[in-house]
Design an enzyme around this catalytic site. Structure first.
Site, PDB file in Angstrom:
ATOM      1  N   SER A 699       4.517  -7.428   7.402  1.00  0.00           N
ATOM      2  CA  SER A 699       3.442  -7.448   8.370  1.00  0.00           C
ATOM      3  C   SER A 699       3.599  -8.632   9.323  1.00  0.00           C
ATOM      4  O   SER A 699       4.653  -8.781   9.912  1.00  0.00           O
ATOM      5  CB  SER A 699       2.139  -7.492   7.592  1.00  0.00           C
ATOM      6  OG  SER A 699       1.092  -7.154   8.384  1.00  0.00           O
ATOM      7  N   ASP A 790       1.488   4.082   7.578  1.00  0.00           N
ATOM      8  CA  ASP A 790       0.900   2.810   8.019  1.00  0.00           C
ATOM      9  C   ASP A 790       0.194   2.992   9.372  1.00  0.00           C
ATOM     10  O   ASP A 790       0.833   3.316  10.361  1.00  0.00           O
ATOM     11  CB  ASP A 790       2.046   1.782   8.147  1.00  0.00           C
ATOM     12  CG  ASP A 790       1.558   0.371   8.420  1.00  0.00           C
ATOM     13  OD1 ASP A 790       0.383   0.195   8.790  1.00  0.00           O
ATOM     14  OD2 ASP A 790       2.372  -0.558   8.266  1.00  0.00           O
ATOM     15  N   HIS A 822       0.210   0.667   4.815  1.00  0.00           N
ATOM     16  CA  HIS A 822       0.720  -0.641   5.201  1.00  0.00           C
ATOM     17  C   HIS A 822       1.214  -1.480   4.013  1.00  0.00           C
ATOM     18  O   HIS A 822       2.197  -2.200   4.108  1.00  0.00           O
ATOM     19  CB  HIS A 822      -0.373  -1.388   5.961  1.00  0.00           C
ATOM     20  CG  HIS A 822       0.101  -2.632   6.633  1.00  0.00           C
ATOM     21  ND1 HIS A 822       1.146  -2.626   7.534  1.00  0.00           N
ATOM     22  CD2 HIS A 822      -0.308  -3.912   6.537  1.00  0.00           C
ATOM     23  CE1 HIS A 822       1.350  -3.856   7.965  1.00  0.00           C
ATOM     24  NE2 HIS A 822       0.492  -4.662   7.367  1.00  0.00           N
TER      25      HIS A 822
END
Ligand SMILES: *[C@@H]1O[C@H](CO)[C@@H](O)[C@H](O)[C@H]1NC(C)=O
Ligand SMILES: *[C@@H]1O[C@H](CO)[C@@H](O)[C@H](O)[C@H]1NC(C)=O
Ligand SMILES: *[C@@H]1O[C@H](CO)[C@@H](O)[C@H](O)[C@H]1NC(C)=O
Ligand SMILES: *[C@@H]1O[C@H](CO)[C@@H](O)[C@H](O)[C@H]1NC(C)=O
Ligand SMILES: *[C@@H]1O[C@H](CO)[C@@H](O)[C@H](O)[C@H]1NC(C)=O
Length: 846
Positions: A699, A790, A822
């Protein structure tokens, strides 16, 4: 119901010592929903050792893999490296790596974790009480979490300073259960089962000996009960006759057509020649909430099974976290809940505390249908906004005497636009007659800390609280909170605002809270190199008001690991390093010039001249934190002979608001430089060799990973990126939180620029702040782990970047998980991710 009866008998015989005979296997195939809610918009994989632990960047899970099903054949294959001989699609080297390390990864993954614990005070004999632990383990073959209940009896030792737990001989697996909530007296247990197949919910009420009631709520009444740890709220009223809860409002009917064309609603539904159109698209709440549009409040009468929607709540509100207000004999009952509203669009809410929300009070549904109209027409039927003076209010808890309500606020997050920031705690005094003029007076209990003194309280960082968090004085809360790189437990006097750190400092372990036991505490403590341990805390009154908490170990069968894992861990050590800020300028705030931290994990027996290769690990968010708690996947990597440098760059939670707010507007430079400074720091200390460094992050941590290999191409010999943000200019048009791109790129002034139609100037800035702007310099071999579902960082950004590296001839490997969101947390995906990261690093960084 034969199967039910059978399970019931089994449950009773095994768990005779437990307060509830649980027989929870069912024909419904849903696993117990997670009760965590990680704190980062871009967090990666957070399963943890506690119900209340959402900050770490660790990734655990993975478990018992049936070796018979694995196809690792490299060892007995004839020497022929052509692809054809390897039906797995792996090259020979990867096959060897996989077969070498998968067994160790399995051994780490089988370590269980405690999700929740309950103590039952129903037993009149006060010397011992019943206790239940909800424990989970990844089930690799089934690719879901396995949950089981282990019961015990807790007995206080005579000196009151510790306890003895007598454990049931075996746990019992719980399946198909979405959530379990004991009643306040401990005499009843609610079990909710959401069905994936038909959208209906089943409510079961259990007593100590049997299933007392069972109700099916059809989809026409409401959809699934929320068990997400965020909107989730399930609350028994004080006489245990009603339960308030949050469930998905029924979907609007879809237009129907048949051979005559459009079919007016209300006509016969059983017309087999008709078909349904799609109707209007309705926005959902984004990442992890696909299809979840409108959480709404309901009350079920557990005698009759009657379900009523709570009236008086504006349709524009999504609601959650409901609790019953204290009730007065004979007068109406009220509910307090959190409401989130939105303007033109629902922006993703997972890990995003910057969404405005308020506490509301509303009259609970009338007792019977006859007076429904009467009350509904009354003016006090409309929900009242209690917290209009503050932009965020959630996690409401009433004091045991009902005199006040405390709640948490993320107003510094709402007001700055940062997805998560320093919290504050507040109190409302509760009028007996529930009469407020306009809104309630909000008292500050713990304000936002801008800049902490060196070893002082850095501010409040938590986002979940026990149902009953009170010590026996009735005004002291026990809560977990992030304090630099550790999670600690705090006691907070909500009348005086006095805060005490009640877990030991010095060792830098991280702590999480299981449950209170009168004035004592069950908690869990762990470190990057110590598997979790259950602890019991007692309050020792000393002379002259010099009171202290003392902590003892509670022996338990839950946290166990193999001899191999145990011996590998015992050869490791960790420390928390303070890193001085290098680029503090005249304009920096005081808080942003203070040192940040990194957790360093290494082998105890370092050879004098050679260092182990180093993996730099970076959390997501960016307003999140890597805690000093145990992480299976990190421990696995360190057991393979790597040192770890886990950097809490400025912008992380746990260091005060000024340090956190120094990052928005400076992403891709300040955070990148903080990581480089931390790396230089360990090289200077002789703890790492500059030629053997790999970097791993997901991320925003993947944003940093790909920035680092572009901005410092000589520094890293291998990289691994999980759902990375590689191109903000691409992401802004596809993510569920485009506002994040504006705030992190422009800083706080980005709030005023947020639009669904970015200008060329916006896109230029986003591009220049992105890893893709530095791609020409990259040469580090990189593995990408991508979750195709995601919604937060859609895979288009990671795939674009990976393809561009391939085009340049940089070694690249991409693993795409079709059903992951995610977090990439599903057991098989998590397992394959860390196995392939290990293989990649062993290939390029040994
Ligand atoms: C390796 O396998 C290929 C394809 O199956 C075959 O053509 C080749 O002869 C094999 N080489 C050896 C050394 O066995
Ligand atoms: C629940 O339903 C029962 C049976 O209809 C009724 O007697 C009782 O009053 C209801 N309880 C409440 C609290 O509304
Ligand atoms: C309640 O107050 C909050 C805080 O000011 C505000 O954001 C929200 O819109 C209000 N809700 C309603 C329905 O007016
Ligand atoms: C604990 O962490 C602090 C920084 O918060 C550090 O100064 C101290 O040395 C650490 N202690 C150990 C044993 O790592
Ligand atoms: C500090 O702020 C002033 C005024 O905003 C600005 O002109 C100056 O360039 C800043 N200095 C640095 C080092 O950022």
């Amino acid at each position: 119901m034969v199967h039910l009866l059978l399970q019931l008998l089994m449950g009773c015989s095994i768990l005779s010592a437990s307060p509830f005979a649980l027989s929870l296997a069912s024909t419904f195939a849903l696993s117990l929903a997670s009760t965590r809610f990680p704190q980062k918009p871009f967090s990666i994989s957070l399963s943890h050792y506690s119900p209340f632990h959402y900050f770490s960047s660790s990734s655990p899970s993975t478990s018992t893999r049936n070796t018979a099903t694995t196809k690792f054949s490299a060892m007995d294959n004839p020497k022929n490296s052509s692809q054809k001989d390897f039906p797995s699609g792996l090259d020979e080297e990867s096959e060897q790596q996989y077969s070498l390390h998968s067994n160790l990864l399995q051994q780490f993954s089988t370590i269980s974790s405690i999700d929740k614990a309950w103590i039952f005070n129903s037993n009149k004999d006060s010397s011992s009480q019943g206790m239940m632990f909800s424990v989970s383990q990844p089930n690799l073959l089934a690719n879901k979490k396995r949950t089981f209940i282990l019961s015990s009896t807790v007995t206080k030792r005579s000196d009151d300073s510790s306890v003895k737990l007598q454990w049931a001989p075996f746990p019992v697996e719980v399946s198909g259960v979405s959530v379990m909530v004991p009643s306040p007296s401990g005499l009843k247990l609610l079990i909710v089962r959401n069905s994936e197949s038909d959208g209906a919910c089943r409510f079961e009420i259990w007593s100590d000996s049997c299933l007392e009631k069972e109700f099916h709520v059809p989809q026409s009444k409401h959809g699934s009960v929320y068990t997400d740890g965020w909107f989730e709220g399930i609350s028994w009223n004080s006489d245990e006759t009603l339960i308030a809860y949050v469930a998905e409002e029924p979907s609007p009917a879809k237009p129907t057509f048949n051979d005559q064309g459009y079919k007016k609603s209300g006509s016969d539904d059983k017309d087999s020649s008709s078909w349904k159109g799609q109707g209007d698209w309705e926005e959902d709440w984004g990442e992890t909430y696909a299809g979840k549009r409108q959480p709404a409040l309901f009350v079920i009468n557990i005698t009759s099974g009657e379900v009523q929607a709570v009236k008086g709540i504006d349709k524009s509100l999504s609601v959650g976290q409901v609790v019953w207000a204290p009730s007065n004999e004979g007068s109406a009952q009220y509910l307090v809940f959190v409401g989130w509203s939105f303007e033109t669009r629902k922006l993703g809410i997972k890990y995003c505390y910057n969404r405005p929300c308020a506490l509301y009070v509303v009259k609970a549904p009338p007792e019977s249908k006859t007076n429904e109209n009467e009350i509904h027409s009354g003016e006090d039927a409309q929900a009242l906004n209690l917290t209009q003076t503050i932009s965020s209010a959630f996690l409401p808890r009433f004091s045991p005497d009902g005199k006040f309500l405390v709640f948490l606020s993320a107003r510094s997050s709402v007001d700055s636009g940062a997805h998560s920031a320093t919290n504050s705690l507040h109190r409302i005094d509760w009028p007996k007659d529930v009469k407020f003029d306009q809104s309630a007076k909000v008292h500050d209990v713990i304000p936002v800390v801008l800049c902490a003194e060196d070893d002082g309280f850095p501010g409040l960082y938590f986002s979940s609280i026990l149902n009953d968090p009170w010590l026996s004085d009735g005004h002291t809360l026990v809560i977990p909170s992030v304090w630099h790189s550790s999670q600690v437990l705090l006691s907070v006097n909500v009348l005086s605002g006095q805060i005490k750190r009640i877990t030991p400092d010095g060792s830098n372990f991280s702590w999480s809270l299981l449950t209170l036991h009168g004035n004592n505490i069950f908690a869990v403590s762990s470190s990057p190199v110590d598997i979790p341990q259950v602890k019991y805390g007692t309050f020792v009154e000393k002379e002259a008001g010099n009171n202290e908490w003392s902590w003892s170990d509670v022996s338990n069968p839950i946290y166990k690991c193999s001899d191999k894992v145990s011996s590998l861990l015992s050869s490791l050590t960790f420390s928390v390093l303070k890193i001085s800020v290098k680029d503090a300028s005249e304009n920096s705030t005081k808080g942003s010039s203070k040192p940040y931290e990194a957790i360093f994990v290494s082998s105890k027996t370092k050879k004098s001249d050679t260092c182990d290769p180093l993996i730099v690990i970076l959390h997501g968010g960016p307003h999140s934190v890597s805690l000093s708690s145990f992480s299976k996947s990190h421990a696995f990597l360190s057991s393979l002979g790597y040192s770890l440098l886990i950097v809490n760059y400025r912008g992380s939670l746990g260091f005060g608001e000024e340090a956190l707010q120094s990052l928005p507007g400076n992403v891709g430079s300040q955070d990148v430089n903080d990581v480089l400074t931390a790396i230089d720091h360990v090289i200077d200390l002789g703890l790492a060799s500059p030629s053997k460094i790999a970097v791993l992050g997901g991320s925003h941590g993947g944003f940093l990973t790909t920035h680092l290999i572009g901005q410092a191409p000589e520094k890293f010999v291998a990289a691994a990126a999980r759902n990375p943000v590689c191109n903000l200019a691409l992401m802004v048009g596809t993510t569920d939180i485009p506002d994040w791109c504006y705030v992190e790129s422009y800083g706080i002034k980005g709030r005023d620029k947020i639009t669904e139609a970015p200008s060329a100037e916006d896109l230029t800035l986003f591009y220049s702040k992105s890893p893709i702007a530095h791609i020409a310099k990259v040469k580090t071999p990189t593995v990408f782990l991508l979750g195709a579902q995601d919604l937060r960082v859609p895979i288009s950004t990671g795939l674009q970047y990976a393809r561009a590296l391939k085009e340049k001839g940089v070694p690249v490997k991409v693993i795409l998980f079709p059903n992951d969101v995610h977090g990439i947390e599903r057991p098989q995906s998590d397992f394959e991710s860390f196995l392939s990261i290990a293989a990649w690093f062993n290939k390029y960084c040994k």
